[in-house]
Scaffold this motif. Sequence first.
Motif, PDB file in Angstrom:
ATOM      1  N   PHE A 148     -15.266  26.449  12.810  1.00 51.27           N
ATOM      2  CA  PHE A 148     -16.012  25.188  12.780  1.00 51.27           C
ATOM      3  C   PHE A 148     -17.372  25.433  12.136  1.00 51.27           C
ATOM      4  N   GLY A 149     -17.487  25.045  10.865  1.00 55.28           N
ATOM      5  CA  GLY A 149     -18.741  25.209  10.134  1.00 55.28           C
ATOM      6  C   GLY A 149     -19.306  23.858   9.728  1.00 55.28           C
ATOM      7  N   PRO A 150     -20.262  23.864   8.797  1.00 55.84           N
ATOM      8  CA  PRO A 150     -20.920  22.616   8.397  1.00 55.84           C
ATOM      9  C   PRO A 150     -19.965  21.578   7.798  1.00 55.84           C
ATOM     10  N   GLY A 151     -18.916  22.030   7.076  1.00 52.36           N
ATOM     11  CA  GLY A 151     -17.972  21.076   6.485  1.00 52.36           C
ATOM     12  C   GLY A 151     -17.234  20.313   7.574  1.00 52.36           C
ATOM     13  N   THR A 152     -16.811  21.040   8.611  1.00 57.50           N
ATOM     14  CA  THR A 152     -16.113  20.396   9.728  1.00 57.50           C
ATOM     15  C   THR A 152     -17.070  19.479  10.491  1.00 57.50           C
ATOM     16  N   GLU A 153     -18.310  19.928  10.622  1.00 59.23           N
ATOM     17  CA  GLU A 153     -19.297  19.110  11.341  1.00 59.23           C
ATOM     18  C   GLU A 153     -19.540  17.786  10.592  1.00 59.23           C
ATOM     19  N   ASN A 154     -19.697  17.868   9.277  1.00 51.11           N
ATOM     20  CA  ASN A 154     -19.915  16.644   8.495  1.00 51.11           C
ATOM     21  C   ASN A 154     -18.715  15.712   8.588  1.00 51.11           C
ATOM     22  N   ALA A 155     -17.507  16.287   8.486  1.00 50.51           N
ATOM     23  CA  ALA A 155     -16.295  15.466   8.569  1.00 50.51           C
ATOM     24  C   ALA A 155     -16.196  14.818   9.948  1.00 50.51           C
ATOM     25  N   THR A 156     -16.591  15.577  10.989  1.00 55.66           N
ATOM     26  CA  THR A 156     -16.549  15.041  12.350  1.00 55.66           C
ATOM     27  C   THR A 156     -17.492  13.849  12.481  1.00 55.66           C
ATOM     28  N   ARG A 157     -18.722  14.007  11.957  1.00 57.33           N
ATOM     29  CA  ARG A 157     -19.688  12.894  12.024  1.00 57.33           C
ATOM     30  C   ARG A 157     -19.152  11.662  11.288  1.00 57.33           C
ATOM     31  N   ALA A 158     -18.566  11.891  10.106  1.00 57.02           N
ATOM     32  CA  ALA A 158     -18.043  10.758   9.325  1.00 57.02           C
ATOM     33  C   ALA A 158     -16.911  10.079  10.091  1.00 57.02           C
ATOM     34  N   PHE A 159     -16.034  10.907  10.707  1.00 55.01           N
ATOM     35  CA  PHE A 159     -14.936  10.336  11.494  1.00 55.01           C
ATOM     36  C   PHE A 159     -15.491   9.536  12.678  1.00 55.01           C
ATOM     37  N   GLN A 160     -16.488  10.104  13.363  1.00 59.72           N
ATOM     38  CA  GLN A 160     -17.069   9.431  14.530  1.00 59.72           C
ATOM     39  C   GLN A 160     -17.698   8.102  14.125  1.00 59.72           C
TER      40      GLN A 160
END
Length: 312
Positions: free
Chosen positions: A67-79
């Motif tokens: 879980f790095g920055p790419g996953t974090e950004n995708a998570t925020r966009a999904f949320q």
Amino acid sequence: MRTRSGRAWAAMAALCAALMMSFGFAPQATAAPAWPVMSNGSSGPDVGAAQYLLRSHGHDIAADGAFGPGTENATRAFQESKGYAADGVIGAETWPGLVVTVREGNSGDAVAAAQTVLNKHGYGLAVDGQFGPGTASAARSFQSEQGLEADGIVGPQTWQHLLGQGGSGGGDHSLPIARDALSRDHYGAPHHDYPALDLPVGTGTPVYAVDSGVANQINNDRCGLGYEVAADNGATYYFCHFSAHGVGSGTRVGPGAQLGLSGNTGNSTGPHLHIEIVAGGANRCPQPYLQAIYDGSNPPGVGDLPTSGCIE
Ligand SMILES: [Zn+2]
């Protein structure tokens, strides 16, 4: 006094829980386990599953289990797309919207996610995104083991059981510092005297538990402010030189739980995080363990970590 009554209450609660268990009337014997909580720095099969599920919702990220920055950004966009709090943390609010019901005949990333978490429970499936008879039989076997209806369909309840339990590997791990804050090489750097690891992070950087266990505060001349975490894997983790404690002594923490903030207290010549892993009575090299977590692969057993070779 507040502390004493708090402890007394905790002791009572623990006693009640123990009594309930011994008399067999736990509130809901088939209650689903809690959804795992993961954020930047987490790794393991649950992270890989979350990444495949994010992909299935149209977020083009690598499903590498880290879980790095790419996953974090995708998570925020999904949320944001779901109207959830866009905190980049995948927990109890995000999982139910993220999981996708899959069954025999389906294909794609959501199937790969299901195969990834079934493998955490020992099924050894090819993660090919094709829900064939082998995946269906693994799903039915897992469901009957869990007391769920063995229909071979991976729906919300089956997802929660698959994700909320550790399986043979004992669950996920977390880097002690957000993954994007340090390079892989930092986790491989030799220590200056005995087996341990120093991570160069500024004062005020959040520090996370690596594995689940019970955290106790340290406050002495050598470690400064820090934590001793008696982990469920049998090892004891030491985290030193904090600027601030974040959780009280006796707190049960999961991987990725924030312990406190790094700093420069105790015997330290500049802000950094000092980490030790003690297993089988010996100081072990944390380097191969943390680099495996960085890579999103299963770390070696703590008792198999070397006791030399990580000193400069
Ligand atoms: Zn050190």
